[in-house]
Design a protein around this motif. Structure first.
Motif, PDB file in Angstrom:
ATOM      1  N   THR A   4       7.043  11.890  -1.340  1.00  0.00           N
ATOM      2  CA  THR A   4       6.556  12.786  -0.061  1.00  0.00           C
ATOM      3  C   THR A   4       6.718  12.600   1.209  1.00  0.00           C
ATOM      4  O   THR A   4       6.554  13.240   2.175  1.00  0.00           O
ATOM      5  CB  THR A   4       5.280  13.444  -0.594  1.00  0.00           C
ATOM      6  N   VAL A   5       6.371  11.133   1.383  1.00  0.00           N
ATOM      7  CA  VAL A   5       6.198  10.697   2.820  1.00  0.00           C
ATOM      8  C   VAL A   5       7.222   9.605   3.121  1.00  0.00           C
ATOM      9  O   VAL A   5       7.943   9.924   4.143  1.00  0.00           O
ATOM     10  CB  VAL A   5       4.710  10.029   2.771  1.00  0.00           C
ATOM     11  N   CYS A   6       7.473   8.626   2.368  1.00  0.00           N
ATOM     12  CA  CYS A   6       8.210   7.533   2.807  1.00  0.00           C
ATOM     13  C   CYS A   6       9.831   7.985   2.929  1.00  0.00           C
ATOM     14  O   CYS A   6      10.464   7.810   3.811  1.00  0.00           O
ATOM     15  CB  CYS A   6       7.953   6.248   2.033  1.00  0.00           C
ATOM     16  N   LEU A   7      10.216   8.314   1.773  1.00  0.00           N
ATOM     17  CA  LEU A   7      11.775   8.674   1.914  1.00  0.00           C
ATOM     18  C   LEU A   7      12.119   9.808   2.635  1.00  0.00           C
ATOM     19  O   LEU A   7      13.276   9.892   3.150  1.00  0.00           O
ATOM     20  CB  LEU A   7      12.189   9.191   0.328  1.00  0.00           C
ATOM     21  N   SER A  15      -1.517   5.948   2.882  1.00  0.00           N
ATOM     22  CA  SER A  15      -1.564   6.325   1.746  1.00  0.00           C
ATOM     23  C   SER A  15      -2.686   6.541   1.057  1.00  0.00           C
ATOM     24  O   SER A  15      -2.767   7.269   0.111  1.00  0.00           O
ATOM     25  CB  SER A  15      -0.821   5.118   0.889  1.00  0.00           C
ATOM     26  N   LEU A  16      -3.793   6.234   1.425  1.00  0.00           N
ATOM     27  CA  LEU A  16      -5.341   6.507   1.084  1.00  0.00           C
ATOM     28  C   LEU A  16      -5.250   8.010   1.369  1.00  0.00           C
ATOM     29  O   LEU A  16      -5.865   8.753   0.261  1.00  0.00           O
ATOM     30  CB  LEU A  16      -6.431   5.699   1.568  1.00  0.00           C
ATOM     31  N   THR A  47       0.806  -1.162   0.001  1.00  0.00           N
ATOM     32  CA  THR A  47       0.042  -0.144   0.151  1.00  0.00           C
ATOM     33  C   THR A  47       0.758   1.383  -0.173  1.00  0.00           C
ATOM     34  O   THR A  47       0.373   2.256  -0.080  1.00  0.00           O
ATOM     35  CB  THR A  47      -0.770   0.071   1.169  1.00  0.00           C
ATOM     36  N   ASN A  48       1.948   1.192   0.094  1.00  0.00           N
ATOM     37  CA  ASN A  48       3.009   2.334   0.205  1.00  0.00           C
ATOM     38  C   ASN A  48       3.888   2.434  -0.921  1.00  0.00           C
ATOM     39  O   ASN A  48       4.977   3.055  -0.791  1.00  0.00           O
ATOM     40  CB  ASN A  48       3.809   2.252   1.624  1.00  0.00           C
ATOM     41  N   THR A  49       3.750   1.994  -2.047  1.00  0.00           N
ATOM     42  CA  THR A  49       4.436   1.944  -3.252  1.00  0.00           C
ATOM     43  C   THR A  49       4.205   3.148  -4.229  1.00  0.00           C
ATOM     44  O   THR A  49       4.860   3.124  -5.414  1.00  0.00           O
ATOM     45  CB  THR A  49       4.386   0.575  -3.873  1.00  0.00           C
ATOM     46  N   PRO A  50       2.977   3.887  -4.303  1.00  0.00           N
ATOM     47  CA  PRO A  50       2.765   4.848  -5.212  1.00  0.00           C
ATOM     48  C   PRO A  50       3.900   5.898  -5.170  1.00  0.00           C
ATOM     49  O   PRO A  50       4.535   6.101  -4.107  1.00  0.00           O
ATOM     50  CB  PRO A  50       1.606   5.713  -4.828  1.00  0.00           C
ATOM     51  N   PRO A  51       4.478   6.116  -6.302  1.00  0.00           N
ATOM     52  CA  PRO A  51       5.727   7.022  -6.335  1.00  0.00           C
ATOM     53  C   PRO A  51       5.450   8.156  -5.739  1.00  0.00           C
ATOM     54  O   PRO A  51       6.363   8.832  -5.065  1.00  0.00           O
ATOM     55  CB  PRO A  51       5.685   7.391  -7.905  1.00  0.00           C
ATOM     56  N   GLU A  52       4.432   8.935  -5.707  1.00  0.00           N
ATOM     57  CA  GLU A  52       4.031  10.095  -4.934  1.00  0.00           C
ATOM     58  C   GLU A  52       4.385   9.895  -3.198  1.00  0.00           C
ATOM     59  O   GLU A  52       4.777  10.760  -2.724  1.00  0.00           O
ATOM     60  CB  GLU A  52       2.511  10.638  -5.007  1.00  0.00           C
ATOM     61  N   ARG A 109       8.358   4.456 -13.272  1.00  0.00           N
ATOM     62  CA  ARG A 109       7.401   5.109 -12.203  1.00  0.00           C
ATOM     63  C   ARG A 109       8.281   4.922 -10.943  1.00  0.00           C
ATOM     64  O   ARG A 109       8.449   5.788  -9.979  1.00  0.00           O
ATOM     65  CB  ARG A 109       6.480   3.561 -11.927  1.00  0.00           C
ATOM     66  N   TYR A 110       9.492   4.175 -10.937  1.00  0.00           N
ATOM     67  CA  TYR A 110      10.159   4.125  -9.896  1.00  0.00           C
ATOM     68  C   TYR A 110      11.763   4.316  -9.993  1.00  0.00           C
ATOM     69  O   TYR A 110      12.510   4.306  -8.960  1.00  0.00           O
ATOM     70  CB  TYR A 110      10.157   2.533  -9.281  1.00  0.00           C
TER      71      TYR A 110
END
Length: 340
Positions: free
Chosen positions: A196-199, A256-257, A187-192, A309-310
């Motif tokens: 903006t969040v994970c990295l 992520s939602l 659930t945490n793999t969209p590039p956005e 994408r990645y």
């Protein structure tokens, strides 16, 4: 260039894993991830390592809290020796309800508890390798006794990579501070979300610990819809719709939602599960949501889809193995393009 890890169906047990691993090695994968859900992840890893010669094998992810760090350390040490240094230990917390009600184990403070879990593993490994007196005393774990009789002794490849699954902000920062890598939840793999969040959270953890960013690996685990043609891709697309519906019925996965403004969908999914209406979950997941979370394309297309994408966000990625072995050659070509 990505390192590419094959995935393993959670339903696959010890009778099928050896052939699955040998097939992944023959297809050119760099590694294989084995789950710890329906079957025991450490047992699956042992059988996969025994069946291969080059493939790296990691648990993705081993449910940590029901297991003592000492028992996991002993198993990981044996797997690393068995494989000549090809084992990777992925750890995760699962969710409170499963830890308490499914495993009848303690759920205290998951972030400091997993931090101490990793730290105690390193202390145990150091004692195994160098004979250092074992002394780890934390809030959640305490290891102060390891008689020589119980010490398995040094091995040729003692540096076992310790990777963690993480979703929330504190856990992600903790991974940046102490782990060798992070395995993303699907659930945490969209590039956005990654950008903006994970990295940023991982970088914050790395900076607080004074670590070189190159010291941390990021393994992406996206849900992927692929196959030999558009019909096969469309079928996988619907499979991933069903899986996302199930995953997003759990509030822990809603951040992520929320990034996309779809938090109401999560609440709707949760309400359906409370009513026992599991069959209605997929209808809540729209095509727009699927497009955000699930890259899609045929084997001829998917490598470029994933690269676009990645690229620049991670060094490793998981990729599904075909259900039909007759498609292995086409999938292997996509894997080769991802690795190139």
């Amino acid at each position: 260039m990505f390192k590419v890890y094959a995935t393993t169906p959670e339903s696959m047990g010890p009778c099928g894993i050896a052939a699955h691993a040998a097939r992944a090695e023959a297809m050119g994968f760099d590694g294989l991830h084995v789950p710890d859900a329906i079957h025991d992840g450490l047992l699956l890893a042992a059988l996969a390592l025994q069946a291969t010669r080059r493939l790296r094998v990691g648990t993705s992810v081993l449910v940590a809290f029901p297991r003592s760090p000492m028992t996991v350390a002993v198993a990981a040490w044996d797997l690393q020796q068995l494989s000549g240094g090809r084992f990777e230990l992925g750890l995760g917390t699962q969710i409170k309800q499963n830890i308490e009600q499914r495993y009848s184990a303690r759920w205290d403070s998951p972030v400091p508890q997993l931090r101490e879990y990793v730290q105690s593993l390193r202390a145990i490994f150091d004692s195994f390798q160098h004979g250092t007196p074992l002394r780890f005393e934390g809030e959640h774990y305490r290891f102060t006794r390891l008689q020589p009789f119980f010490n398995p002794g040094p091995i040729a490849h003692p540096d076992i990579p310790l990777l963690c699954g993480a979703v929330g902000p504190a856990m992600t920062r903790m991974v940046g501070r102490i782990a060798d890598g992070m395995i993303t939840h699907p659930t945490n793999t969209p590039p956005e979300y990654l950008r903006t969040v994970c990295l940023p959270r991982l970088r914050d953890g790395l900076e607080r610990a004074g670590r070189d960013p190159a010291a941390l690996r990021l393994i992406l685990g996206p849900l992927v819809a692929t196959g030999v043609d558009e019909q096969a891709v469309a079928q996988q697309w619907e499979e991933q719709r069903r899986l996302l519906g199930f995953l997003y019925s759990t509030p822990a996965y809603w951040p992520s939602l929320e990034l996309f403004g779809w938090q109401a969908r999560g609440a709707e999914l949760q309400a359906l599960t409370r009513e026992g209406r599991w069959q209605d979950l997929p209808a809540v997941v729209t095509d727009e949501m699927l497009s955000a979370f699930v890259p899609r394309g045929s084997y001829a297309e998917i490598a470029e889809v994933l690269r676009a994408r990645y690229a620049g966000l991670a060094d490793s990625i998981t990729f599904p193995m075909p259900q039909d072995t007759a498609q292995d050659t086409q999938a292997a070509a996509a894997i080769a393009r991802l690795r190139a």
